[in-house]
Motif scaffolding. Structure first.
Motif, PDB file in Angstrom:
ATOM      1  N   ASN A 194     -43.160  35.020  19.605  1.00 12.03           N
ATOM      2  CA  ASN A 194     -44.736  35.272  20.242  1.00 12.03           C
ATOM      3  C   ASN A 194     -45.657  35.240  18.833  1.00 12.03           C
ATOM      4  OD1 ASN A 194     -46.991  36.243  20.938  1.00 12.03           O
ATOM      5  ND2 ASN A 194     -45.654  38.933  21.814  1.00 12.03           N
TER       6      ASN A 194
ATOM      7  N   ALA B  88     -49.645  37.113  18.916  1.00 17.53           N
ATOM      8  CA  ALA B  88     -49.333  39.052  18.483  1.00 17.53           C
ATOM      9  C   ALA B  88     -49.303  39.294  17.029  1.00 17.53           C
ATOM     10  CB  ALA B  88     -49.218  39.641  19.290  1.00 17.53           C
ATOM     11  N   GLN B  89     -49.662  40.269  16.092  1.00 19.38           N
ATOM     12  CA  GLN B  89     -49.675  39.620  14.935  1.00 19.38           C
ATOM     13  C   GLN B  89     -49.610  41.458  14.920  1.00 19.38           C
ATOM     14  OE1 GLN B  89     -51.011  36.402  12.512  1.00 19.38           O
ATOM     15  NE2 GLN B  89     -52.041  38.506  12.206  1.00 19.38           N
ATOM     16  N   VAL B  90     -48.042  42.192  14.148  1.00 18.99           N
ATOM     17  CA  VAL B  90     -48.067  43.489  13.897  1.00 18.99           C
ATOM     18  C   VAL B  90     -48.904  43.888  12.516  1.00 18.99           C
ATOM     19  CG1 VAL B  90     -46.607  43.224  12.226  1.00 18.99           C
ATOM     20  CG2 VAL B  90     -46.628  45.229  13.984  1.00 18.99           C
TER      21      VAL B  90
ATOM     22  N   GLU C 148     -52.257  42.282  10.369  1.00 17.70           N
ATOM     23  CA  GLU C 148     -53.011  41.433   9.666  1.00 17.70           C
ATOM     24  C   GLU C 148     -54.008  41.601   8.845  1.00 17.70           C
ATOM     25  OE1 GLU C 148     -55.309  41.042  13.611  1.00 17.70           O
ATOM     26  OE2 GLU C 148     -56.313  43.474  13.333  1.00 17.70           O
TER      27      GLU C 148
ATOM     28  N   GLN D  11     -44.279  36.652  12.932  1.00 19.13           N
ATOM     29  CA  GLN D  11     -44.747  37.502  12.958  1.00 19.13           C
ATOM     30  C   GLN D  11     -44.822  38.041  14.229  1.00 19.13           C
ATOM     31  OE1 GLN D  11     -48.304  39.239  11.013  1.00 19.13           O
ATOM     32  NE2 GLN D  11     -48.247  38.101   9.828  1.00 19.13           N
ATOM     33  N   SER D  12     -44.636  39.089  15.070  1.00 22.15           N
ATOM     34  CA  SER D  12     -44.806  39.487  16.671  1.00 22.15           C
ATOM     35  C   SER D  12     -45.589  40.550  16.255  1.00 22.15           C
ATOM     36  CB  SER D  12     -43.298  39.360  17.208  1.00 22.15           C
ATOM     37  OG  SER D  12     -42.944  40.991  16.498  1.00 22.15           O
ATOM     38  N   ASP D  13     -45.665  41.230  17.478  1.00 22.46           N
ATOM     39  CA  ASP D  13     -46.606  42.579  17.847  1.00 22.46           C
ATOM     40  C   ASP D  13     -45.200  43.379  17.705  1.00 22.46           C
ATOM     41  OD1 ASP D  13     -44.920  41.788  19.783  1.00 22.46           O
ATOM     42  OD2 ASP D  13     -45.477  43.429  21.718  1.00 22.46           O
ATOM     43  N   VAL D  14     -44.596  43.470  16.913  1.00 24.73           N
ATOM     44  CA  VAL D  14     -43.949  44.386  16.290  1.00 24.73           C
ATOM     45  C   VAL D  14     -42.382  44.208  15.172  1.00 24.73           C
ATOM     46  CG1 VAL D  14     -43.337  45.977  18.874  1.00 24.73           C
ATOM     47  CG2 VAL D  14     -41.505  43.959  17.968  1.00 24.73           C
TER      48      VAL D  14
ATOM     49  N   ASP E 265     -42.638  41.951  11.856  1.00 23.39           N
ATOM     50  CA  ASP E 265     -43.185  41.556  10.157  1.00 23.39           C
ATOM     51  C   ASP E 265     -42.280  41.028   9.289  1.00 23.39           C
ATOM     52  OD1 ASP E 265     -45.050  40.266   9.196  1.00 23.39           O
ATOM     53  OD2 ASP E 265     -45.520  42.531   7.750  1.00 23.39           O
TER      54      ASP E 265
ATOM     55  N   ASP F 252     -46.921  52.441  17.241  1.00 20.83           N
ATOM     56  CA  ASP F 252     -48.260  51.632  15.668  1.00 20.83           C
ATOM     57  C   ASP F 252     -48.125  51.418  14.479  1.00 20.83           C
ATOM     58  OD1 ASP F 252     -48.617  50.447  18.716  1.00 20.83           O
ATOM     59  OD2 ASP F 252     -50.248  52.011  19.382  1.00 20.83           O
TER      60      ASP F 252
END
Length: 201
Positions: A22, A25-27, A29, A123-126, A128, A177
């Motif tokens: 994924n 979506a970057q956790v 940036e 990276q994903s949304d959770v 790095d 988050d």
């Protein structure tokens, strides 16, 4: 210890692979700030001394750290720059009972402060993952404390080259988050493994 390192590295590789599923979506940036509070393992000085005095029950060897904090600011979505500061100490204590009972304590505190560039490659949304290179200042000095009145402190041992350098591979998993866990494998400038809390702002 080898099994622990291999298992941890295998888990990290699995997480890296999951992160690449994924990439949109970057956790983290550009503009993100990340802070890590960590503890390292092993303390190499302490490990070596404990092995050397393993058969000497009169000698007590203890260690602290490395314990540290690092901060990173994302210059781009892939490149971050930050500062890594850590402290380590090794202490040996013994009592000389051959003539008179005098106590001796030798400690070797070490301090490092390094600037680091991190390249974030997965990276994903959770999750790095990054590689890092750092360089900066390192200091250590041997300190001796004793109640022996005849002891002359000639312990001038200190770091002749006050330079720290570190190459590392690490990852962070964010379970909220802004809060997560971090793990880093590295050579130089601290321990082989650093693990702790990651905070994202």
């Amino acid at each position: 210890m080898k099994k622990l390192v291999l298992k941890t590295m295998a888990l990290t590789v699995i997480l890296f692979g999951t992160a690449q599923t994924n990439l949109n979506a970057q956790v983290v940036e550009q503009g993100t700030a990340i802070f890590d509070v960590y503890y390292g393992f092993p303390n190499l000085y302490t490990t070596v001394l404990k092995s050397a005095y393993n058969n000497e029950p009169s000698v007590s060897v203890t260690g602290t750290g490395p314990i540290g904090i690092r901060g990173e600011y994302m210059l781009t979505d892939k490149i971050g720059f930050g500062l890594d500061i850590n402290y380590t100490n090794t202490t040996a204590k013994w009592t000389d009972t051959l003539s008179t009972s005098y106590n001796y304590e030798v400690s070797v505190p070490r301090f490092r402060a390094m600037g680091k560039f991190n390249f974030h490659f997965a990276q994903s949304d959770v999750f790095d993952a990054y590689t890092a290179v750092g360089a900066g200042y390192s200091s250590w000095k041997m300190n001796v404390t004793t109640n022996d009145p005849s002891y002359v402190d000639d312990s001038s041992l200190s770091n002749p080259i006050p330079i720290a350098f570190r190459l590392a591979l690490g990852g962070r998993y964010f379970f909220t988050d802004n809060i997560g866990l971090g793990l880093e494998f590295g050579l130089g400038g601290g321990a082989l493994i650093h693990g702790g809390l990651a905070i994202k702002l």
